[in-house]
Design a protein around this motif. Structure first.
Motif, PDB file in Angstrom:
ATOM      1  N   TYR A  12       0.852  -1.195   0.000  1.00  0.00           N
ATOM      2  CA  TYR A  12       0.000   0.000   0.000  1.00  0.00           C
ATOM      3  C   TYR A  12       0.885   1.242   0.000  1.00  0.00           C
ATOM      4  O   TYR A  12       1.756   1.400   0.854  1.00  0.00           O
ATOM      5  N   SER A  40       3.609  -4.191   4.316  1.00  0.00           N
ATOM      6  CA  SER A  40       2.245  -3.798   3.960  1.00  0.00           C
ATOM      7  C   SER A  40       2.179  -2.324   3.591  1.00  0.00           C
ATOM      8  O   SER A  40       1.399  -1.928   2.712  1.00  0.00           O
ATOM      9  N   ASN A  41       2.968  -1.497   4.287  1.00  0.00           N
ATOM     10  CA  ASN A  41       2.945  -0.047   4.105  1.00  0.00           C
ATOM     11  C   ASN A  41       4.250   0.502   4.660  1.00  0.00           C
ATOM     12  O   ASN A  41       4.999  -0.215   5.328  1.00  0.00           O
TER      13      ASN A  41
END
Length: 283
Positions: A12, A40-41
């Motif tokens: 993301y 994830s980020n």
């Protein structure tokens, strides 16, 4: 042009390779992305999931690329956020292998450590490794003002002291230093500058300072500047193109109200930069 880009990746948002790859592809560069983390980020959110990729696994991926016979075609090795402490040695080994296969290849290092507002945000061993081993092996480095100060043991703030610090960094090994954020006390209010220093001279570009924090913008800057500079050999033109593209990316992101870079929406800014800012020769 082919670039072997060894950086982080996120699912993301846009930092590391997740910021650098698409703009490079949009200007016609073939990118071979190698990931150092798969998060994830970005870590600026305070929490994230996913693994640091072990140095052995990163080395394995690069070895697999080498087994395809591609290394003689690599023009640039680009590195950014390193994640684990052992990645620096893997990057240096990759640079040595690429340069053995193609002596004309260039190593561009974005020495990601932190910034003036946040301080250092990497593992304590990484800045030392960057300063003592990685930066001396680089041809191009793209620190921000804070990182330049750490690398050289100085406190650059004025244009003159930033130029002097860039010269100290160049004495460590790199021929070209791009300082991606120069904030000096005597600049025009509401502005920020970017400075490049090479054997041929030094140039600065001033833009409006947008009231925002944009994770990943330094990764885009390092990637675009490196590609433009290696393609043309003209540091001033590479600086102008990069600043034009990155400013329009940031302006679009700010207008959107989103926290993450509007990387895809701004794609025409990479392919066809407006060239709205003119570099000024300062040496």
């Amino acid at each position: 042009m082919k670039i072997l880009s060894i950086q982080s990746a996120v699912a993301y948002g846009h930092v590391g390779n997740s910021a650098a790859v698409f703009p490079l592809q949009r200007i016609g560069v073939e990118v071979l992305p190698v990931y150092t983390v798969n998060f994830s980020n970005h870590t600026g959110y305070g929490s994230w999931r996913g693994p640091l990729i072990s140095p052995d696994d990163v080395r394995d991926v690069i070895s697999g690329v080498e087994e395809r016979g591609v290394l003689p075609e690599i023009d640039v090795v680009l590195s950014g956020y390193q994640g684990g402490e052992g990645i620096g040695e893997v990057i240096l080994d990759a640079v040595a292998r690429v340069k053995a296969a193609n002596p004309a290849a260039v190593y561009a290092c974005d020495p990601v450590m932190g910034n003036a507002k946040s301080g250092c945000f990497v593992a304590p061993a990484i800045p030392v490794l960057l300063r003592e081993k990685v930066v001396p092996a680089a041809d191009i480095i793209t620190p921000n003002q804070f990182e330049l100060g750490y690398l050289t043991g100085t406190e650059p703030d004025t244009l003159e002291s930033t130029l002097a610090s860039a010269d100290l960094a160049r004495a460590m090994g790199p021929q070209t230093v791009l300082v991606t954020s120069v904030e000096r006390p005597d600049r025009e209010p509401g502005t920020i500058e970017m400075l490049v220093v090479t054997d041929e001279g030094a140039w600065v570009v001033q833009t409006p300072l947008l009231p925002m924090k944009a994770n990943g913008s330094g990764d885009v800057t390092a990637a675009l500047f490196t590609a433009h500079y290696v393609a043309s050999g003209d540091a001033a033109d590479a600086l102008a193109r990069t600043v034009s593209s990155v400013y329009d990316l940031l302006e679009r992101t700010h207008a959107s109200g989103e926290r993450e870079l509007q990387l895809v929406e701004a794609q025409e800014s990479y392919a066809h930069p407006r060239m709205q800012f003119t570099p000024r020769c300062v040496r």
